[in-house]
Design a protein around this motif. Structure first.
Motif, PDB file in Angstrom:
ATOM      1  N   ALA A 184     -80.348  53.266   7.699  1.00 57.53           N
ATOM      2  CA  ALA A 184     -80.867  53.116   9.063  1.00 57.53           C
ATOM      3  C   ALA A 184     -79.790  53.409  10.102  1.00 57.53           C
ATOM      4  CB  ALA A 184     -81.413  51.702   9.251  1.00 57.53           C
ATOM      5  N   VAL A 185     -78.569  52.932   9.846  1.00 62.77           N
ATOM      6  CA  VAL A 185     -77.474  53.170  10.790  1.00 62.77           C
ATOM      7  C   VAL A 185     -77.119  54.647  10.845  1.00 62.77           C
ATOM      8  CG1 VAL A 185     -75.044  52.696  11.284  1.00 62.77           C
ATOM      9  CG2 VAL A 185     -76.548  50.845  10.553  1.00 62.77           C
ATOM     10  N   PHE A 186     -77.051  55.309   9.694  1.00 64.18           N
ATOM     11  CA  PHE A 186     -76.779  56.748   9.688  1.00 64.18           C
ATOM     12  C   PHE A 186     -77.871  57.509  10.448  1.00 64.18           C
ATOM     13  CE2 PHE A 186     -74.058  56.038   5.809  1.00 64.18           C
ATOM     14  CZ  PHE A 186     -72.894  56.534   6.359  1.00 64.18           C
ATOM     15  N   ALA A 187     -79.117  57.102  10.276  1.00 64.20           N
ATOM     16  CA  ALA A 187     -80.224  57.765  10.969  1.00 64.20           C
ATOM     17  C   ALA A 187     -80.093  57.614  12.480  1.00 64.20           C
ATOM     18  CB  ALA A 187     -81.554  57.190  10.489  1.00 64.20           C
ATOM     19  N   ILE A 188     -79.734  56.424  12.929  1.00 64.04           N
ATOM     20  CA  ILE A 188     -79.553  56.194  14.365  1.00 64.04           C
ATOM     21  C   ILE A 188     -78.373  57.001  14.884  1.00 64.04           C
ATOM     22  CG2 ILE A 188     -78.930  54.456  16.098  1.00 64.04           C
ATOM     23  CD1 ILE A 188     -80.467  52.420  14.366  1.00 64.04           C
ATOM     24  N   ALA A 189     -77.270  57.003  14.141  1.00 62.84           N
ATOM     25  CA  ALA A 189     -76.068  57.732  14.569  1.00 62.84           C
ATOM     26  C   ALA A 189     -76.341  59.222  14.712  1.00 62.84           C
ATOM     27  CB  ALA A 189     -74.938  57.492  13.564  1.00 62.84           C
ATOM     28  N   ILE A 190     -77.105  59.773  13.772  1.00 62.10           N
ATOM     29  CA  ILE A 190     -77.381  61.208  13.814  1.00 62.10           C
ATOM     30  C   ILE A 190     -78.384  61.538  14.920  1.00 62.10           C
ATOM     31  CG2 ILE A 190     -79.367  61.584  12.268  1.00 62.10           C
ATOM     32  CD1 ILE A 190     -77.547  63.554  10.722  1.00 62.10           C
ATOM     33  N   THR A 191     -79.272  60.585  15.235  1.00 64.97           N
ATOM     34  CA  THR A 191     -80.253  60.794  16.306  1.00 64.97           C
ATOM     35  C   THR A 191     -79.587  60.748  17.681  1.00 64.97           C
ATOM     36  OG1 THR A 191     -81.988  59.805  14.949  1.00 64.97           O
ATOM     37  CG2 THR A 191     -82.407  59.957  17.308  1.00 64.97           C
ATOM     38  N   SER A 200     -73.821  70.556  16.356  1.00 64.84           N
ATOM     39  CA  SER A 200     -73.927  71.091  14.998  1.00 64.84           C
ATOM     40  C   SER A 200     -72.850  70.517  14.088  1.00 64.84           C
ATOM     41  CB  SER A 200     -73.824  72.620  15.022  1.00 64.84           C
ATOM     42  OG  SER A 200     -74.857  73.181  15.813  1.00 64.84           O
ATOM     43  N   LEU A 201     -71.602  70.481  14.583  1.00 65.42           N
ATOM     44  CA  LEU A 201     -70.507  69.941  13.780  1.00 65.42           C
ATOM     45  C   LEU A 201     -70.739  68.472  13.435  1.00 65.42           C
ATOM     46  CD1 LEU A 201     -67.325  71.483  15.476  1.00 65.42           C
ATOM     47  CD2 LEU A 201     -68.179  71.966  13.174  1.00 65.42           C
ATOM     48  N   SER A 202     -71.142  67.684  14.440  1.00 57.46           N
ATOM     49  CA  SER A 202     -71.306  66.248  14.225  1.00 57.46           C
ATOM     50  C   SER A 202     -72.525  65.946  13.355  1.00 57.46           C
ATOM     51  CB  SER A 202     -71.417  65.523  15.569  1.00 57.46           C
ATOM     52  OG  SER A 202     -70.206  65.634  16.283  1.00 57.46           O
ATOM     53  N   PHE A 203     -73.604  66.696  13.546  1.00 56.30           N
ATOM     54  CA  PHE A 203     -74.780  66.499  12.684  1.00 56.30           C
ATOM     55  C   PHE A 203     -74.399  66.764  11.234  1.00 56.30           C
ATOM     56  CE2 PHE A 203     -78.576  67.554  10.402  1.00 56.30           C
ATOM     57  CZ  PHE A 203     -79.589  66.789  10.969  1.00 56.30           C
ATOM     58  N   PHE A 204     -73.705  67.866  11.006  1.00 55.97           N
ATOM     59  CA  PHE A 204     -73.308  68.231   9.648  1.00 55.97           C
ATOM     60  C   PHE A 204     -72.372  67.175   9.059  1.00 55.97           C
ATOM     61  CE2 PHE A 204     -70.571  70.950   6.781  1.00 55.97           C
ATOM     62  CZ  PHE A 204     -71.532  71.112   5.798  1.00 55.97           C
ATOM     63  N   SER A 205     -71.431  66.694   9.879  1.00 49.20           N
ATOM     64  CA  SER A 205     -70.464  65.713   9.371  1.00 49.20           C
ATOM     65  C   SER A 205     -71.147  64.398   9.001  1.00 49.20           C
ATOM     66  CB  SER A 205     -69.368  65.459  10.409  1.00 49.20           C
ATOM     67  OG  SER A 205     -69.882  64.801  11.553  1.00 49.20           O
ATOM     68  N   ILE A 206     -72.060  63.916   9.834  1.00 50.34           N
ATOM     69  CA  ILE A 206     -72.756  62.663   9.526  1.00 50.34           C
ATOM     70  C   ILE A 206     -73.661  62.842   8.316  1.00 50.34           C
ATOM     71  CG2 ILE A 206     -74.394  60.934  10.366  1.00 50.34           C
ATOM     72  CD1 ILE A 206     -73.325  61.342  13.161  1.00 50.34           C
ATOM     73  N   PHE A 207     -74.278  64.001   8.219  1.00 54.03           N
ATOM     74  CA  PHE A 207     -75.137  64.260   7.056  1.00 54.03           C
ATOM     75  C   PHE A 207     -74.311  64.237   5.763  1.00 54.03           C
ATOM     76  CE2 PHE A 207     -77.123  67.258   4.032  1.00 54.03           C
ATOM     77  CZ  PHE A 207     -78.318  66.583   3.833  1.00 54.03           C
ATOM     78  N   ILE A 208     -73.130  64.854   5.782  1.00 47.91           N
ATOM     79  CA  ILE A 208     -72.264  64.847   4.608  1.00 47.91           C
ATOM     80  C   ILE A 208     -71.804  63.426   4.307  1.00 47.91           C
ATOM     81  CG2 ILE A 208     -70.055  65.633   3.668  1.00 47.91           C
ATOM     82  CD1 ILE A 208     -72.288  67.744   3.711  1.00 47.91           C
ATOM     83  N   MET A 209     -71.498  62.646   5.352  1.00 46.07           N
ATOM     84  CA  MET A 209     -71.136  61.248   5.154  1.00 46.07           C
ATOM     85  C   MET A 209     -72.257  60.494   4.452  1.00 46.07           C
ATOM     86  SD  MET A 209     -69.368  60.247   8.793  1.00 46.07           S
ATOM     87  CE  MET A 209     -69.410  58.491   8.419  1.00 46.07           C
ATOM     88  N   TRP A 210     -73.500  60.730   4.905  1.00 45.12           N
ATOM     89  CA  TRP A 210     -74.643  60.032   4.313  1.00 45.12           C
ATOM     90  C   TRP A 210     -74.841  60.441   2.849  1.00 45.12           C
ATOM     91  CZ3 TRP A 210     -79.287  62.214   2.503  1.00 45.12           C
ATOM     92  CH2 TRP A 210     -80.241  61.271   2.092  1.00 45.12           C
ATOM     93  N   VAL A 211     -74.721  61.739   2.567  1.00 48.06           N
ATOM     94  CA  VAL A 211     -74.887  62.217   1.190  1.00 48.06           C
ATOM     95  C   VAL A 211     -73.862  61.560   0.272  1.00 48.06           C
ATOM     96  CG1 VAL A 211     -74.653  64.225  -0.329  1.00 48.06           C
ATOM     97  CG2 VAL A 211     -75.959  64.420   1.796  1.00 48.06           C
ATOM     98  N   ALA A 227     -69.231  55.620  12.033  1.00 51.76           N
ATOM     99  CA  ALA A 227     -70.301  56.621  12.118  1.00 51.76           C
ATOM    100  C   ALA A 227     -71.009  56.553  13.470  1.00 51.76           C
ATOM    101  CB  ALA A 227     -71.300  56.424  10.984  1.00 51.76           C
ATOM    102  N   THR A 228     -71.247  55.342  13.967  1.00 46.12           N
ATOM    103  CA  THR A 228     -71.911  55.207  15.264  1.00 46.12           C
ATOM    104  C   THR A 228     -70.997  55.619  16.407  1.00 46.12           C
ATOM    105  OG1 THR A 228     -71.257  52.866  15.430  1.00 46.12           O
ATOM    106  CG2 THR A 228     -73.412  53.349  14.459  1.00 46.12           C
ATOM    107  N   CYS A 229     -69.699  55.643  16.176  1.00 49.17           N
ATOM    108  CA  CYS A 229     -68.746  56.061  17.223  1.00 49.17           C
ATOM    109  C   CYS A 229     -68.709  57.580  17.400  1.00 49.17           C
ATOM    110  CB  CYS A 229     -67.343  55.564  16.892  1.00 49.17           C
ATOM    111  SG  CYS A 229     -67.113  53.778  17.036  1.00 49.17           S
ATOM    112  N   ILE A 230     -69.237  58.339  16.452  1.00 51.55           N
ATOM    113  CA  ILE A 230     -69.113  59.793  16.490  1.00 51.55           C
ATOM    114  C   ILE A 230     -69.750  60.393  17.736  1.00 51.55           C
ATOM    115  CG2 ILE A 230     -69.832  61.929  15.319  1.00 51.55           C
ATOM    116  CD1 ILE A 230     -69.394  60.524  12.670  1.00 51.55           C
ATOM    117  N   SER A 231     -70.782  59.764  18.258  1.00 51.84           N
ATOM    118  CA  SER A 231     -71.470  60.334  19.422  1.00 51.84           C
ATOM    119  C   SER A 231     -70.546  60.438  20.641  1.00 51.84           C
ATOM    120  CB  SER A 231     -72.707  59.503  19.771  1.00 51.84           C
ATOM    121  OG  SER A 231     -72.342  58.172  20.088  1.00 51.84           O
TER     122      SER A 231
END
Length: 211
Positions: free
Chosen positions: A14-21, A56-67, A94-98
């Motif tokens: 849930a936290v990763f989903a919020i961070a990426i959103t 794009s960079l941050s979406f990809f990075s958070i997605f890789i973190m989640w995987v 992860a939430t700080c990335i934004s």
């Protein structure tokens, strides 16, 4: 052995989903004086390329973190307090990335790009340290891990994450001289992790080959 980490994994997802959103909030509709002028609108969109790059960079990075987080927890069956706090540190970062993403979007095309990229890459140094901490806590007490996992597999997973410390630190130092190169270095590491994340998909055999 019954897994005890379901609530940790659900909360983390849930936290990763919020961070990426949250990243999409930095993409704004251009404010143009003439809505019917295609050239003005196109130029306004092109001027926003740093925002698209940062997103794009941050979406990809958070997605890789989640995987990698997901696959790591396929090997972690039990929990303890240090492990829960280490996982919480990852989620906090992860939430700080934004925030550095917003800095990158706003200042990458300005003389302040070095500062923006340094903050951005510096955060990923801490994120990588947090992932190493999580796996270190989990692997130090083998009772927390899947029973079938071998000692060799544990070491190979640890090495896979340790690559990130010198690479992210190099990117942080490089950002003061060549911001674009620092981002390329980070993107290269994330791409490597994307292709090697299968190392965490271990078979039930204790002698499973991670390669």
């Amino acid at each position: 052995m019954e897994k005890e980490t379901a609530r940790i994994e659900g909360f983390s997802d849930a936290v990763f989903a919020i961070a990426i959103t949250l990243l999409v909030l930095e993409l704004h509709i251009p404010a143009v004086e003439s809505n019917n002028n295609r050239e003005v609108l196109m130029n306004s969109l092109l001027a926003q390329w740093p925002s698209f790059l940062a997103f794009s960079l941050s979406f990809f990075s958070i997605f890789i973190m989640w995987v990698n987080h997901h696959k790591m927890f396929k090997q972690i069956y039990r929990r303890n307090t240090p492990l829960m706090f280490a996982n919480g540190l990852i989620l906090f970062l992860a939430t700080c990335i934004s925030y550095p993403t917003a800095l990158l979007a706003r200042y990458y095309s300005t003389p302040s790009a070095t500062v923006a990229v340094a903050i951005y890459t510096g955060l990923f140094v801490w994120i990588n340290l947090a992932f190493n901490l999580l796996w270190g806590i989990a692997s130090r007490n083998k009772a927390l891990l899947r029973p079938e996992i071998s000692t060799d597999a544990i070491k190979k997973i640890r090495r896979n994450y340790q690559y990130g410390i010198p690479v992210h630190l190099s990117a942080f130092l490089l950002s003061f001289y060549w911001p674009g190169g620092a981002l390329i270095l980070c993107a290269g590491l994330w791409t490597y992790w994307a292709f090697t994340s299968r190392k965490l998909d271990l078979s039930a055999s204790p002698t499973a080959n991670l390669l």
